[in-house]
Write an enzyme that holds these catalytic residues in place. Sequence first.
Site, PDB file in Angstrom:
ATOM      1  CB  SER A 151      -0.905   0.012   1.228  1.00  0.00           C
ATOM      2  OG  SER A 151      -0.127   0.358   2.364  1.00  0.00           O
ATOM      3  CE  LYS A 152      -0.305   7.378  -2.479  1.00  0.00           C
ATOM      4  NZ  LYS A 152      -1.350   8.261  -2.855  1.00  0.00           N
ATOM      5  NE  ARG A 153       0.740   0.800   5.694  1.00  0.00           N
ATOM      6  CZ  ARG A 153       0.730  -0.463   6.045  1.00  0.00           C
ATOM      7  NH1 ARG A 153       1.187  -0.800   7.164  1.00  0.00           N
ATOM      8  NH2 ARG A 153       0.260  -1.413   5.270  1.00  0.00           N
ATOM      9  CG  HIS A 154       4.578  -1.154   2.035  1.00  0.00           C
ATOM     10  ND1 HIS A 154       3.257  -1.516   1.926  1.00  0.00           N
ATOM     11  CD2 HIS A 154       5.013  -1.669   3.197  1.00  0.00           C
ATOM     12  CE1 HIS A 154       2.918  -2.246   2.970  1.00  0.00           C
ATOM     13  NE2 HIS A 154       3.961  -2.348   3.760  1.00  0.00           N
ATOM     14  N   GLY A 155       5.589   2.979  -0.069  1.00  0.00           N
ATOM     15  CA  GLY A 155       6.123   3.721  -1.215  1.00  0.00           C
ATOM     16  C   GLY A 155       4.961   3.950  -2.158  1.00  0.00           C
TER      17      GLY A 155
END
Length: 518
Positions: A255-259
């Site tokens: 998800s966005k959290r990982h990039g």
Amino acid sequence: MSVRVRFAPSPTGLLHVGALRTVLFDYLFAQHNGGQNILRIEDTDRTRYNADSEKEFVDTLAWVGIEFDEGPHIGGPHGPYRQSERKEAGIYSHWIERLIELGHAYMAFDTPEELNEMREYQQINKMPTGYFGGDWRDADPSKAAAAIAEGKPYVIRQRIPRDRTVVVEDAIRGRVEFDTNTLPDPVLIKGDGMPTYHFAAMVDDHLMEITHVLRGEEWIATSPIHWLLFEMFGWDRPVFVHCPVIVGTDGKKLSKRHGATRVLDYAAQGYDKEALKNFIALIGWSPGDDREVMSQQELIAAFDLKGLQASPGRFDIEKLRWLNGHRIRQMSTEELLDTILEYVKAPYTMEYWMNFVDENPMPNKKPTDGPEVWRRLVRLKEKAETNRSYVLEAVRLEQERVQTLADFGEACEFFLVDEVFFDEKAVEKWFGQEHVGKLLRFLLERVSEAQTASVEWCESLIRQFASDHGFDKLGPVVHPTRVALTGKTVGPGLFELMNVLGPSRMKARLERALAMLK
Ligand code: GLU
């Protein structure tokens, strides 16, 4: 038979990393086998349709450099390549009629209220939910005829055979068994006459002579539906290849959290497409040895289905940064500068940085100021237009250190501005020391008389000052000089950067630093 694969995105939004991995595998597999790669747009879900999406796919794939042999943008012998157009051409109605004739599909006239009631009943009684036949699977043909005559809306469902085990063969997982009594009868044609994914994709895979279906693991749950459709039509099946899910380094779904998840954002952040392809190809696939850095040609030569793994593939942004840095260091400086300039000119770069909001600032670091990143890149581009050889030398020194193309804006900044920005902490730490005034005056005197400043000459100045003033180590001389010339305590080798700056720029900077000491 030659290999034929297809990338079949639904145009519902942006092109994400997971889809890029699928299409990259398609491409590498087709290239490895001298086969064909086909683009098919699965736009039958009109409620989720997004008109800009197809352009996003084509633009992104063009940026990455993944080519197709057939597709809506180039045509081909199995067109049309958009499912909405295939529907208009009557392809799905022809094949659904055939399936009804064969007894493998039926019309179901249930109203939304009736379907709700069915679901509630199943939930209350803890039964599997879904349509297992209702009133229509085994209805007398006259009942359906009467409903049609009344003009009742209907869908067409697949008649899943009961009391059977369907064994789907997956190229990665081997045999995967499904009890057909747990499989509801899926809708193949919706109320608006549009085919569902299950039906359209399989009919098209057959008609387009697809030999290998590479798709995400999320499709394994419904794969028996597809397996059975081929059986019902009596068609040869393609090989099914369900690619492993992609997870972050924390093991959670990407998800966005990982990039970023949008592929074009990686372009905008300054990742090189070859590094990105290298990185993406190694998520869930391995060449069978411990190679990590691979060119596209090497990926094509090595790509086979045996290298695909069943366990989730890890997305580690640090590895991408590392590969990207490696790629930057592999290029000649001329090629690198051209790549940076091309990057600055691409429309997505400005759009990305001007709208960038740093949601995950690095610990102990000021959040990234997107518009500032952009301004620095523009400065680099403009300077390269008037003095390419100087910018080239600056880039050459930073080439050893940076990870992304965007980083060059900041890394080269001190070379490009007339007045460097002094880092407060650096000034505080070094400019308070007693010898610094003498040092800067000494250097100023020497550079004022010089025409050129070779690396060796710059080094000799620093060494001379150190020995004249009894410093055993160069640090107390090197650091304040660096701060005076660049404003910072970190950067490329001091003698090399002095050489690139040359006497007149050094002179102006030393004068300014001296003025600060007073
Ligand atoms: N249209 C499907 C999707 O975007 C494609 C799945 C497949 O490749 O079969 O998820």
